[in-house]
Motif scaffolding. Structure first.
Motif, PDB file in Angstrom:
ATOM      1  N   PRO A  82       0.887  -1.217   0.031  1.00 52.14           N
ATOM      2  CA  PRO A  82      -0.046   0.034  -0.042  1.00 52.14           C
ATOM      3  C   PRO A  82       1.079   1.277  -0.088  1.00 52.14           C
ATOM      4  O   PRO A  82       1.669   1.286   0.747  1.00 52.14           O
ATOM      5  CB  PRO A  82      -0.844  -0.185   1.240  1.00 52.14           C
ATOM      6  N   LEU A  83       0.499   2.153  -0.827  1.00 50.68           N
ATOM      7  CA  LEU A  83       1.199   3.516  -0.646  1.00 50.68           C
ATOM      8  C   LEU A  83       0.322   4.637  -0.559  1.00 50.68           C
ATOM      9  O   LEU A  83      -0.705   4.786  -1.237  1.00 50.68           O
ATOM     10  CB  LEU A  83       1.686   3.628  -2.241  1.00 50.68           C
ATOM     11  N   ILE A  84       0.688   5.273   0.154  1.00 48.44           N
ATOM     12  CA  ILE A  84      -0.117   6.727   0.404  1.00 48.44           C
ATOM     13  C   ILE A  84       0.707   7.785  -0.141  1.00 48.44           C
ATOM     14  O   ILE A  84       1.951   8.122   0.253  1.00 48.44           O
ATOM     15  CB  ILE A  84      -0.439   7.023   1.959  1.00 48.44           C
ATOM     16  N   VAL A  85       0.144   8.506  -1.228  1.00 48.52           N
ATOM     17  CA  VAL A  85       0.981   9.836  -1.608  1.00 48.52           C
ATOM     18  C   VAL A  85       0.353  11.092  -1.271  1.00 48.52           C
ATOM     19  O   VAL A  85      -0.551  11.471  -1.185  1.00 48.52           O
ATOM     20  CB  VAL A  85       0.657   9.864  -3.197  1.00 48.52           C
ATOM     21  N   MET A  86       1.390  11.698  -0.489  1.00 50.29           N
ATOM     22  CA  MET A  86       1.025  13.111   0.293  1.00 50.29           C
ATOM     23  C   MET A  86       1.766  14.230  -0.561  1.00 50.29           C
ATOM     24  O   MET A  86       2.842  14.238  -1.099  1.00 50.29           O
ATOM     25  CB  MET A  86       1.476  13.152   1.504  1.00 50.29           C
ATOM     26  N   ARG A  87       1.390  15.474  -0.439  1.00 45.56           N
ATOM     27  CA  ARG A  87       1.899  16.720  -0.794  1.00 45.56           C
ATOM     28  C   ARG A  87       2.497  17.085   0.473  1.00 45.56           C
ATOM     29  O   ARG A  87       1.926  17.426   1.337  1.00 45.56           O
ATOM     30  CB  ARG A  87       0.646  17.649  -1.292  1.00 45.56           C
ATOM     31  N   VAL A  88       3.885  17.269   0.045  1.00 54.14           N
ATOM     32  CA  VAL A  88       4.764  18.096   1.245  1.00 54.14           C
ATOM     33  C   VAL A  88       5.575  19.189   0.684  1.00 54.14           C
ATOM     34  O   VAL A  88       6.287  19.317  -0.352  1.00 54.14           O
ATOM     35  CB  VAL A  88       5.801  16.823   1.679  1.00 54.14           C
ATOM     36  N   GLY A  89       4.828  20.455   0.894  1.00 52.94           N
ATOM     37  CA  GLY A  89       5.262  21.668   0.326  1.00 52.94           C
ATOM     38  C   GLY A  89       4.747  21.856  -1.374  1.00 52.94           C
ATOM     39  O   GLY A  89       3.641  21.272  -1.453  1.00 52.94           O
ATOM     40  N   ALA A  90       5.768  21.709  -2.088  1.00 49.82           N
ATOM     41  CA  ALA A  90       5.595  21.829  -3.515  1.00 49.82           C
ATOM     42  C   ALA A  90       5.627  20.579  -4.141  1.00 49.82           C
ATOM     43  O   ALA A  90       5.491  20.405  -5.377  1.00 49.82           O
ATOM     44  CB  ALA A  90       6.459  22.861  -4.165  1.00 49.82           C
ATOM     45  N   GLN A  91       5.947  19.334  -3.385  1.00 46.18           N
ATOM     46  CA  GLN A  91       6.426  18.382  -4.054  1.00 46.18           C
ATOM     47  C   GLN A  91       5.531  16.988  -3.408  1.00 46.18           C
ATOM     48  O   GLN A  91       4.762  17.234  -2.369  1.00 46.18           O
ATOM     49  CB  GLN A  91       7.675  17.692  -4.039  1.00 46.18           C
ATOM     50  N   ALA A  92       5.309  15.915  -4.258  1.00 45.28           N
ATOM     51  CA  ALA A  92       4.516  14.833  -3.785  1.00 45.28           C
ATOM     52  C   ALA A  92       5.712  13.746  -3.402  1.00 45.28           C
ATOM     53  O   ALA A  92       6.764  13.517  -3.824  1.00 45.28           O
ATOM     54  CB  ALA A  92       3.643  14.434  -4.939  1.00 45.28           C
ATOM     55  N   ILE A  93       5.290  13.100  -2.008  1.00 46.31           N
ATOM     56  CA  ILE A  93       5.887  12.032  -1.626  1.00 46.31           C
ATOM     57  C   ILE A  93       5.026  10.643  -1.345  1.00 46.31           C
ATOM     58  O   ILE A  93       3.817  10.849  -1.094  1.00 46.31           O
ATOM     59  CB  ILE A  93       6.812  12.224  -0.388  1.00 46.31           C
ATOM     60  N   GLY A  94       5.670   9.645  -1.457  1.00 53.47           N
ATOM     61  CA  GLY A  94       5.017   8.267  -1.334  1.00 53.47           C
ATOM     62  C   GLY A  94       5.489   7.737  -0.030  1.00 53.47           C
ATOM     63  O   GLY A  94       6.413   7.754   0.112  1.00 53.47           O
ATOM     64  N   LEU A  95       4.447   7.199   0.773  1.00 49.29           N
ATOM     65  CA  LEU A  95       4.770   6.436   1.922  1.00 49.29           C
ATOM     66  C   LEU A  95       4.213   4.886   1.723  1.00 49.29           C
ATOM     67  O   LEU A  95       3.109   4.957   1.834  1.00 49.29           O
ATOM     68  CB  LEU A  95       4.006   7.173   3.076  1.00 49.29           C
ATOM     69  N   ALA A  96       5.169   4.205   1.718  1.00 42.34           N
ATOM     70  CA  ALA A  96       4.592   2.688   1.754  1.00 42.34           C
ATOM     71  C   ALA A  96       4.376   2.439   3.187  1.00 42.34           C
ATOM     72  O   ALA A  96       5.104   2.278   4.220  1.00 42.34           O
ATOM     73  CB  ALA A  96       5.861   1.737   1.393  1.00 42.34           C
TER      74      ALA A  96
END
Length: 155
Positions: A82-96
């Motif tokens: 499972p992957l949660i994709v979040m906006r952090v500032g101006a970029q997106a990061i994925g969290l497994a």
């Protein structure tokens, strides 16, 4: 713990997930999508706190090694992770993560994460609350990259 209103806002609606048998949550405000890692790729030139690159909505997204950041043992990524994709500032990061539970609005008491429990500049937590019998740690997605970078520099 006594009820408190804290100096900051209540967590609001949260995306709940489990990691290493512990329940966590993020504010839903910066959620982009929930999916799976899919065909993530690794690259030798990535910083140590990035465990791979996944595609999210047609663009490449770094997958933050949340397990390492929170002190849990490593687990290899698979296409069905499972992957949660979040906006952090101006970029997106994925969290497994291990599992994504649901969207939840905490009711009742919530507590700011105890000051001094973790050095302030390395604290990815904003609050602690309960959902039924489970302790829920609310993470600050805006702090995750800062904490990861600081830990890499300290290593």
């Amino acid at each position: 713990m006594p009820k408190t209103s804290s100096s900051g806002p209540a967590p609001g609606r949260l995306v709940l997930f489990d990691l290493n048998a512990q329940r966590f949550g993020f504010r839903i405000d910066n959620l982009i999508e929930i999916g799976t890692v899919g065909a993530a790729r690794s690259a030798s030139d990535l910083p140590g706190y990035i465990s791979g690159i996944a595609l999210s909505r047609g663009r490449e997204v770094p997958i933050l090694d949340l397990r390492a950041l929170l002190g849990f043992s490593a687990r290899p990524l698979s296409p069905s992770t499972p992957l949660i994709v979040m906006r952090v500032g101006a970029q997106a990061i994925g969290l497994a993560v291990d599992t994504v539970s649901n969207i939840h609005t905490p009711v009742g008491a919530w507590h700011p994460f105890p000051k001094g429990a973790v050095p302030e500049d390395l604290n990815p937590y904003t609050a602690v609350t309960r959902i039924e019998d489970d302790l829920l740690l609310v993470l600050d997605e805006q702090m995750l990259l800062s904490v990861a970078r600081a830990e890499k520099e300290a290593a």
